[in-house]
Design a protein around this motif. Structure first.
Motif, mmCIF file in Angstrom:
data_model
loop_
_atom_site.group_PDB
_atom_site.id
_atom_site.type_symbol
_atom_site.label_atom_id
_atom_site.label_comp_id
_atom_site.label_asym_id
_atom_site.label_seq_id
_atom_site.Cartn_x
_atom_site.Cartn_y
_atom_site.Cartn_z
ATOM 1 N N PHE A 184 -1.209 4.169 6.740
ATOM 2 C CA PHE A 184 -1.322 4.896 7.999
ATOM 3 C C PHE A 184 -2.786 5.134 8.363
ATOM 4 N N ARG A 185 -3.622 5.393 7.368
ATOM 5 C CA ARG A 185 -5.057 5.569 7.641
ATOM 6 C C ARG A 185 -5.646 4.289 8.229
ATOM 7 N N ARG A 186 -5.283 3.141 7.663
ATOM 8 C CA ARG A 186 -5.796 1.861 8.167
ATOM 9 C C ARG A 186 -5.325 1.598 9.592
ATOM 10 N N GLN A 219 0.824 -1.204 0.000
ATOM 11 C CA GLN A 219 0.000 0.000 0.000
ATOM 12 C C GLN A 219 0.863 1.261 0.000
ATOM 13 N N HIS A 235 -6.221 4.704 17.262
ATOM 14 C CA HIS A 235 -6.793 5.876 17.918
ATOM 15 C C HIS A 235 -8.069 5.530 18.679
ATOM 16 N N GLU A 236 -8.865 4.624 18.134
ATOM 17 C CA GLU A 236 -10.077 4.220 18.857
ATOM 18 C C GLU A 236 -9.708 3.493 20.145
ATOM 19 N N ASP A 284 0.892 10.810 15.219
ATOM 20 C CA ASP A 284 -0.362 10.142 15.558
ATOM 21 C C ASP A 284 -0.384 9.874 17.052
ATOM 22 N N THR A 336 -4.166 3.888 11.952
ATOM 23 C CA THR A 336 -4.569 4.836 12.986
ATOM 24 C C THR A 336 -6.037 4.706 13.349
ATOM 25 N N GLY A 337 -6.852 4.127 12.475
ATOM 26 C CA GLY A 337 -8.259 3.924 12.827
ATOM 27 C C GLY A 337 -8.403 3.120 14.107
ATOM 28 N N TYR A 365 2.014 4.595 1.625
ATOM 29 C CA TYR A 365 2.181 4.815 3.059
ATOM 30 C C TYR A 365 0.982 5.531 3.667
ATOM 31 N N GLY A 366 0.493 6.554 3.004
ATOM 32 C CA GLY A 366 -0.640 7.294 3.553
ATOM 33 C C GLY A 366 -1.855 6.419 3.749
ATOM 34 N N ASP A 367 -2.136 5.534 2.795
ATOM 35 C CA ASP A 367 -3.280 4.626 2.914
ATOM 36 C C ASP A 367 -3.073 3.640 4.060
#
Length: 269
Positions: free
Chosen positions: A88-90, A82, A96-97, A151, A92-93, A84-86
């Protein structure tokens, strides 16, 4: 939830509950507990378990191996197909929760830090009420070294814990704090000898687990709310929290014991 089912055995975290204490132990020692997607998702699973278990009265966070966690797993990042940005989105979801849930537990949290704590792994420091660190432990955000923004809630927690100027040093100049500096800056609670770290953290977790859990939960919520409330709003929230705790079984028992000069035994109710 993600790449595996929640009822699968945990691979990157050892989780147990005994005597009212939930222990979350990061368990990727060969990678210095670096965070990949699996660890982020498993941390969310155990955070949800903590929130759902009414018998938990304290949480202890620690790590196997040479470090609590060095933050994101760079090797895992470079091996991913992937962008990197994609990725990181996966990641941190769930990460962070998990931190959001842990920060809002009634049960107080003790974190035992050793070796290194960096990047998003600092979230395990931010959400704790008490942080013990072994001598020679290092703390760093690390983001500027790899050209990313950060993050784990650090841009929210760090200015509140250490002040905006010091937070800027840790982010923009990648300042590394040793354990003594981390205490002086207000990032952690206390430095202890490495051989005493586990015992000190567990001792405090046991102490907290025998305390008034409902009151602890209200205290945690009030301290969190104070960062965004006006004084007038905080007065209101304090009054409401007093009503809630004043009507608890623990408060009724403790007040009677205080009047009778007896030591109370808290049940967390």
């Amino acid at each position: 939830m993600g790449s595996f089912a929640e009822d699968e055995p945990l691979e990157t975290i050892e989780y147990s509950v005994a005597d009212g204490i939930a222990t979350i132990c990061l368990n990727r020692p060969d990678a210095r507990n670096a965070m990949d997607l699996r660890l982020a998702e498993e941390l969310l699973i155990v955070a949800r378990r903590c929130a759902a278990d009414r018998d938990i009265r304290a949480v202890l966070i620690k790590g196997n191996g040479p470090a609590l966690t060095v933050g994101g797993d760079i090797g895992y990042f470079t091996e991913s197909a992937q962008a990197y940005g994609d990725l990181f989105r996966r990641m941190t979801g769930p990460l962070h929760e998990a931190f959001r849930i842990l920060s809002r537990l009634e049960a107080p949290i003790v974190t035992a830090a050793h070796g290194a704590v960096a990047g998003g792994g600092l979230g395990l420091v931010y959400i704790a009420d008490f942080v013990f660190a072994a001598e020679r432990t290092k703390f760093a955000t690390g983001y500027a070294a790899i050209g990313i923004s950060g993050d784990g809630g650090g841009t929210w927690f760090l200015p509140r814990l250490v002040g905006p100027r010091r937070a800027a040093q840790m982010y923009l100049r990648n300042k590394v704090l040793d354990a003594r500096e981390a205490v002086e800056w207000g990032l952690i609670t206390e430095v202890v000898a490495a051989e005493e770290l586990a015992d000190r953290a567990e001792e405090l977790a046991r102490e907290l687990a025998s305390g008034p859990t409902k009151a602890f939960g209200q205290m945690r919520a009030l301290l969190r709310a104070s960062w965004g409330n006006t004084l007038a709003e905080q007065f209101v929230e304090e009054s409401e929290a007093l009503v809630a705790t004043g009507n608890s079984a623990d408060a009724t028992h403790a007040i009677e014991c205080f009047a009778a000069k007896r030591r109370p035994t808290f049940e967390g109710r």
